[in-house]
Scaffold this motif. Structure first.
Motif, short mmCIF file in Angstrom:
data_model
loop_
_atom_site.label_atom_id
_atom_site.label_comp_id
_atom_site.label_asym_id
_atom_site.label_seq_id
_atom_site.Cartn_x
_atom_site.Cartn_y
_atom_site.Cartn_z
N ARG A 152 1.96 3.04 10.97
CA ARG A 152 0.84 2.92 11.90
C ARG A 152 -0.48 3.33 11.24
O ARG A 152 -1.51 2.70 11.46
N GLU A 153 -0.44 4.37 10.44
CA GLU A 153 -1.65 4.81 9.75
C GLU A 153 -2.12 3.76 8.75
O GLU A 153 -3.32 3.45 8.68
N ALA A 154 -1.17 3.19 8.00
CA ALA A 154 -1.53 2.16 7.02
C ALA A 154 -2.03 0.91 7.71
O ALA A 154 -3.00 0.27 7.26
N VAL A 155 -1.39 0.54 8.81
CA VAL A 155 -1.81 -0.63 9.58
C VAL A 155 -3.21 -0.44 10.13
O VAL A 155 -4.06 -1.34 10.04
N GLU A 203 8.60 9.56 11.33
CA GLU A 203 7.82 9.65 10.09
C GLU A 203 7.45 8.25 9.58
O GLU A 203 6.32 8.00 9.18
N ARG A 204 8.45 7.35 9.60
CA ARG A 204 8.16 5.98 9.16
C ARG A 204 7.16 5.30 10.09
O ARG A 204 6.23 4.63 9.64
N ARG A 264 0.82 -1.21 0.00
CA ARG A 264 0.00 0.00 0.00
C ARG A 264 0.86 1.27 0.00
O ARG A 264 0.55 2.23 -0.70
N LEU A 265 1.93 1.27 0.78
CA LEU A 265 2.77 2.46 0.90
C LEU A 265 3.77 2.59 -0.25
O LEU A 265 4.20 3.68 -0.59
N GLU A 305 6.50 3.01 -2.98
CA GLU A 305 7.77 3.72 -3.14
C GLU A 305 8.02 4.71 -2.02
O GLU A 305 9.16 4.97 -1.64
N ARG A 306 6.97 5.25 -1.46
CA ARG A 306 7.10 6.23 -0.38
C ARG A 306 7.83 5.63 0.82
O ARG A 306 8.75 6.23 1.38
N LEU A 307 7.44 4.42 1.20
CA LEU A 307 8.08 3.75 2.32
C LEU A 307 9.50 3.31 1.95
O LEU A 307 10.42 3.42 2.76
N THR A 308 9.68 2.85 0.72
CA THR A 308 11.01 2.41 0.28
C THR A 308 12.02 3.54 0.35
O THR A 308 13.14 3.37 0.86
#
Length: 664
Positions: free
Chosen positions: A359-362, A353-354, A297-298, A300-303
């Motif tokens: 947490r928001e995605a979870v 930030e990570r 879901r996250l 490239e942003r998370l990568t």
């Protein structure tokens, strides 16, 4: 909770003064848990008390630890692991691992713990997994005891670390106290009568169980008795799918990861979410995993964020090493320290930030997906701790203790409890349990009280008719029947075996071996071994492999840890699973070789539930190796003696020394 209910430990146990246990099963459960926790703590002390670490940074609820000395002991840590720390001779929960990199580990710590730490502080860190299970269960019993009162005080927390648990519904306590009167089950029809994944029609007993689950109202209970191979996993998946289709939030849970995995993988990917660690779940489950889903879901942003974090961590290590080992100039040292300070500040920002992003995605995922699978312990931990469910489905509940099952039951308003009271009951390693083990089994306890709320699955599909035939007659007393297709389930061997006992024409075989048990130390405790039997098992397995059986389809079972170790040493084949009966419940293989091992005092090897598990794991070929004479002449061989009589009727007893069949 009813005001008159007592959930306290008696004075003879030394925990709470002036309270008598009487028949309070939860008080007994608490006493057992305390003994189990103390035993686990002794084990930790004996193995490795702690790994030295320094709190290099503490920012709010995020602590960064640097490990020293025996740091290799912690490098196997993964995100999601729970750590503890030693302070004043006591082990307390430190927090959950968020990230690891080199000798640094980032930990999410509760506010109460962060107040106890400071930057630059040295601490001893331990793996808290052994204790977390006990602390959660003891905390739950403590909270149930306190009712709606204030947070339990130190008196109630003695002997364990209190962990806040979520109690959405305390009605399940009444169930185990036996204070509930239920009427007859009500039934509601599913949208279809077809299996979720493969689309075949469920049989009548399976459909009846599904209909009963759909007919439950608030605070109602359904018990499903699921003997081996009767399709209980498919029933669980069907119930969850139908309830989710009606808009319900459903928890599928068990004390084992495998039981949860088996049900989740039968559901459509968009319907189910699996919460757990990647290395503890089946490979086929990976797309269902929460960690996989939030990364997808996250994207490239998370990568990009993690690449930047990795860069800062690497640079910090390099600068720190240079500062400590090479730089002698005071001005240069000051500049490097200032640079380290700025980089740590930026690293804290990135980690936060990570953490916020994940947490928001979870949260979005656990809120969106209707069916969630987790172990019973994980159901009370992040990210499921504060999540409520409409229905909790607990599998393998016979082996789950009451307090373990309660962890999930208090989070739901309806319960489907699935188990088999004729298989293994809860196992306690350190406590001297004087109670009937069935009394502390969640499923057996409820079945004894609410038999009117139980339904049986009655058609067996897994094994050859002769393999299941023994348990169907001698354990289940005719309440289950093999499906007609079971008669044709036989081992196919491309090469004819040189050992006659391995012929596919005899699906069930007892091999009589002239052997004698011996005692050996395994894990510091005495355990039985039998070298002659172990060598026979080795020869049988080697021949099966030569004849074309895949190693992954062979299972070797024994009641004793020392025999397991000996057989593993002789086989030297990691692809063949060799384990104790206790570790094999819920498993199945094409071929099972069971080593009885014992030749004296056979009560443990012949214990009814344990033996039933061993004899029902094979699909195509069951081979039992033991000293037939010792079994027949023993006064405590019980069901094992009946099995030899069963094999005699089938003309399938083989004398290993004489290399011939015994026909009378």
């Amino acid at each position: 909770m009813s005001s008159g209910m007592r959930v306290l430990v008696c004075p003879s146990c030394g925990y709470v003064e002036g309270v008598d246990c009487g028949d309070d099963v939860l008080a007994v459960m608490e006493a057992v848990l305390r003994e189990e926790r103390e035993g686990a703590l002794r084990r930790m002390r004996g193995a490795c008390w702690g790994v030295p670490a320094t709190v290099v940074d503490l920012s709010g609820s995020i602590a960064t630890l640097e490990f020293r000395g025996r740091a290799g002991a912690v490098f196997s840590l993964e995100p999601g692991d729970v750590l503890g720390y030693v302070r004043g001779g006591r082990v307390s929960c430190l927090g959950t691992v968020l990230d690891k990199s080199g000798g640094n580990v980032t930990v999410l710590v509760p506010d109460s713990v962060s107040l106890d730490l400071s930057s630059g502080q040295g601490i001893e860190v331990v793996d808290y997994e052994f204790l977390m299970s006990y602390d959660l269960q003891l905390s739950l019993l403590t909270k149930l005891r306190a009712g709606s009162g204030p947070t339990p005080n130190a008196r109630f927390g003695q002997g364990f670390t209190y962990v806040d648990v979520t109690v959405y519904n305390d009605y399940p306590v009444k169930l185990f106290a036996g204070g509930v009167r239920y009427g007859e089950l009500r039934f509601s029809n599913p949208r279809t009568e077809l299996d979720v994944r493969d689309g075949f029609r469920l049989n009548d007993s399976q459909l009846r169980a599904v209909r009963a689950a759909l007919g439950l109202s608030d605070n109602e209970l359904l018990l499903i008795v699921g003997p081996p191979g009767t399709g209980k996993t498919r029933v669980i998946a069907k119930i969850a799918y139908e309830l989710a289709s009606e808009g319900e939030k459903v928890l599928i849970t068990s004390h084992t990861n495998r039981a949860v995995d088996n049900a989740i993988e039968l559901l459509p990917l968009e319907t189910a979410l699996r919460v757990g660690r990647p290395e503890k779940v089946l490979k086929s489950i990976r797309p269902y995993l929460l960690s996989y889903r939030y990364r997808m879901r996250l994207g490239e942003r998370l990568t990009r964020l993690e690449e930047e974090i990795s860069k800062y961590l690497s640079e910090l290590r390099s600068i720190s090493k240079y500062l400590l080992r090479k730089s002698r100039d005071a001005t240069a040292q000051h500049m490097l320290k200032e640079r380290i300070r700025r980089w740590k500040e930026r690293l804290r920002e990135l980690l936060k930030e990570r953490s916020d992003l994940i947490r928001e995605a979870v949260k979005d995922l656990v809120d969106e997906v209707k069916v969630i699978g987790s172990t019973l312990i994980k159901s009370q931990l992040y990210p499921l701790k504060d999540l409520h469910f409409d229905t909790a489905i607990i599998d393998e509940a016979s082996q789950a203790s009451i307090s373990l099952a309660l962890l999930a039951m208090v989070k739901a308003r309806k319960w489907v409890i699935v188990g088999d009271h004729n298989q293994l009951l809860p196992i306690f390693k350190y406590s001297n349990v004087k109670e009937d083990p069935g009394k502390l089994s969640a499923f057996k306890n409820l079945l004894d009280k609410y038999g009117c709320r139980s339904l049986w699955l009655t058609t067996h599909y897994r094994s050859n008719s002769q393999i299941i035939g023994f348990s169907a007659e001698y354990v289940y007393e005719g309440r289950i029947k093999p499906h007609e297709s079971c008669a044709n389930k036989k081992l196919t061997l491309p090469i004819r075996p040189s050992i006659n006992a391995l012929t596919p024409e005899k699906p069930v075989v007892f091999i009589h071996v002239r052997s004698k048990e011996e005692f050996s130390l395994e894990g510091g405790s005495p355990s039985k071994a039998n070298r002659v039997e172990a060598e026979v098992v080795r020869d049988l397995v080697r021949e099966l492999l030569r004849c074309g059986v895949e190693p992954e389809e062979i299972g070797v079972i024994t009641p004793y840890r020392a025999q397991r170790a000996l057989i593993s040493e002789l086989l030297k084949n990691d692809k063949i699973e060799v384990n104790t009966v206790d570790a094999f419940q819920g498993r199945e293989k094409d071929v099972i070789v069971y080593s009885v091992t014992a030749t004296e005092k056979l009560s443990f090897a012949a214990e009814r539930n344990r033996l039933n598990v061993a004899l029902t794991r094979a699909r195509l070929k069951l081979i039992v190796v033991g000293n037939g004479k010792a079994i027949v002449t023993s006064k405590d061989s019980g069901l094992l003696k009946e099995f030899i009589k069963y094999c005699l009727k089938l003309r399938s007893i083989y004398d290993w020394n004489k290399k011939k069949w015994i026909v009378d």
